[in-house]
Design a protein around this motif. Structure first.
Motif, mmCIF file in Angstrom:
data_model
loop_
_atom_site.group_PDB
_atom_site.id
_atom_site.type_symbol
_atom_site.label_atom_id
_atom_site.label_comp_id
_atom_site.label_asym_id
_atom_site.label_seq_id
_atom_site.Cartn_x
_atom_site.Cartn_y
_atom_site.Cartn_z
ATOM 1 N N LYS A 1 55.213 2.165 47.219
ATOM 2 C CA LYS A 1 55.343 1.776 45.743
ATOM 3 C C LYS A 1 53.913 1.319 45.444
ATOM 4 C CE LYS A 1 60.247 1.144 45.510
ATOM 5 N NZ LYS A 1 60.726 1.768 46.752
ATOM 6 N N LEU A 2 52.861 1.734 45.755
ATOM 7 C CA LEU A 2 51.632 1.218 45.133
ATOM 8 C C LEU A 2 51.090 1.981 43.955
ATOM 9 C CD1 LEU A 2 50.972 0.890 48.290
ATOM 10 C CD2 LEU A 2 48.719 1.277 48.016
ATOM 11 N N SER A 3 50.778 1.169 42.866
ATOM 12 C CA SER A 3 50.501 1.306 41.771
ATOM 13 C C SER A 3 49.327 2.382 41.624
ATOM 14 C CB SER A 3 50.166 0.214 40.737
ATOM 15 O OG SER A 3 49.066 -0.296 41.209
ATOM 16 N N GLY A 4 49.085 2.968 40.452
ATOM 17 C CA GLY A 4 48.078 3.969 40.103
ATOM 18 C C GLY A 4 46.511 3.144 40.923
ATOM 19 N N PHE A 5 46.492 1.811 40.217
ATOM 20 C CA PHE A 5 45.153 1.261 40.638
ATOM 21 C C PHE A 5 44.988 0.825 41.980
ATOM 22 C CE2 PHE A 5 43.049 -3.049 41.141
ATOM 23 C CZ PHE A 5 41.866 -2.673 40.796
ATOM 24 N N ASP A 6 46.135 0.423 42.646
ATOM 25 C CA ASP A 6 46.217 0.051 44.151
ATOM 26 C C ASP A 6 45.761 1.136 44.936
ATOM 27 O OD1 ASP A 6 47.004 -2.544 43.652
ATOM 28 O OD2 ASP A 6 48.847 -2.216 43.884
ATOM 29 N N LYS A 7 46.429 2.336 44.380
ATOM 30 C CA LYS A 7 45.861 3.697 45.158
ATOM 31 C C LYS A 7 44.437 4.017 45.209
ATOM 32 C CE LYS A 7 50.086 6.170 44.114
ATOM 33 N NZ LYS A 7 50.817 7.177 43.275
ATOM 34 N N LEU A 8 43.766 3.525 44.080
ATOM 35 C CA LEU A 8 42.327 3.615 44.048
ATOM 36 C C LEU A 8 41.563 2.595 44.988
ATOM 37 C CD1 LEU A 8 41.929 4.429 40.219
ATOM 38 C CD2 LEU A 8 41.778 6.032 42.100
ATOM 39 N N VAL A 9 42.001 1.588 44.938
ATOM 40 C CA VAL A 9 41.297 0.491 45.722
ATOM 41 C C VAL A 9 41.829 0.411 47.235
ATOM 42 C CG1 VAL A 9 40.749 -0.482 43.705
ATOM 43 C CG2 VAL A 9 42.797 -1.245 44.691
ATOM 44 N N HIS A 10 43.011 0.790 47.451
ATOM 45 C CA HIS A 10 43.555 0.403 49.034
ATOM 46 C C HIS A 10 42.425 1.176 49.922
ATOM 47 C CE1 HIS A 10 46.822 -0.904 51.555
ATOM 48 N NE2 HIS A 10 46.458 0.078 52.252
ATOM 49 N N PRO A 11 41.898 0.494 50.867
ATOM 50 C CA PRO A 11 40.921 0.867 51.823
ATOM 51 C C PRO A 11 41.894 2.057 52.841
ATOM 52 C CG PRO A 11 41.502 -1.189 52.657
ATOM 53 C CD PRO A 11 42.294 -0.950 51.130
ATOM 54 N N ILE A 12 40.956 3.150 53.112
ATOM 55 C CA ILE A 12 41.247 4.181 54.068
ATOM 56 C C ILE A 12 40.159 4.030 55.151
ATOM 57 C CG2 ILE A 12 41.852 6.312 54.752
ATOM 58 C CD1 ILE A 12 43.025 6.439 52.066
ATOM 59 N N VAL A 13 40.710 3.829 56.640
ATOM 60 C CA VAL A 13 39.555 3.994 57.390
ATOM 61 C C VAL A 13 39.336 5.211 58.169
ATOM 62 C CG1 VAL A 13 38.683 2.824 59.770
ATOM 63 C CG2 VAL A 13 40.055 1.212 58.122
ATOM 64 N N VAL A 14 38.201 5.651 58.344
ATOM 65 C CA VAL A 14 38.088 7.046 58.776
ATOM 66 C C VAL A 14 36.971 7.064 60.040
ATOM 67 C CG1 VAL A 14 38.703 8.459 56.803
ATOM 68 C CG2 VAL A 14 36.312 7.859 57.026
ATOM 69 N N ASP A 15 37.212 8.011 60.768
ATOM 70 C CA ASP A 15 35.991 8.134 61.909
ATOM 71 C C ASP A 15 34.887 8.798 61.508
ATOM 72 O OD1 ASP A 15 36.978 10.666 62.121
ATOM 73 O OD2 ASP A 15 37.903 10.503 64.169
ATOM 74 N N LYS A 16 33.965 9.304 62.369
ATOM 75 C CA LYS A 16 32.640 9.912 61.932
ATOM 76 C C LYS A 16 32.998 11.262 61.640
ATOM 77 C CE LYS A 16 31.288 10.165 66.589
ATOM 78 N NZ LYS A 16 30.230 9.979 67.808
ATOM 79 N N GLU A 17 34.114 11.811 62.183
ATOM 80 C CA GLU A 17 34.516 13.113 61.594
ATOM 81 C C GLU A 17 35.578 13.286 60.618
ATOM 82 O OE1 GLU A 17 36.332 14.897 65.208
ATOM 83 O OE2 GLU A 17 34.576 14.408 66.497
#
Length: 74
Positions: free
Chosen positions: A27-43
């Motif tokens: 239930k993340l809002s549209g704004f929260d979807k834009l600012v929520h962090p996502i951690v990725v690896d170098k690939e």
């Protein structure tokens, strides 16, 4: 930033899950979807979505070189 169609291989369910479905289920809002962090690896594989999911790929990395991160939403 995540893109439409991005998936994470969930360590808890051992299956691919769409990031958009995770955001909807949590239930993340549209704004929260834009600012929520996502951690990725170098690939550019998604390793962690703080507070929501972590990837099975995270188990493959050398833990001696890892840093501990904590996500606190306000």
């Amino acid at each position: 930033r995540w893109k439409r169609g991005d998936k994470i291989y969930s360590a808890t369910s051992n299956s691919h899950i769409l990031v958009s479905d995770l955001f909807i289920n949590n239930k993340l809002s549209g704004f929260d979807k834009l600012v929520h962090p996502i951690v990725v690896d170098k690939e550019d594989k998604i390793v962690w979505i703080p507070g929501i999911a972590h990837s099975k790929f995270a188990e493959q990395y050398n833990t001696n070189k890892m840093k501990v991160l904590e996500w606190k939403s306000v």
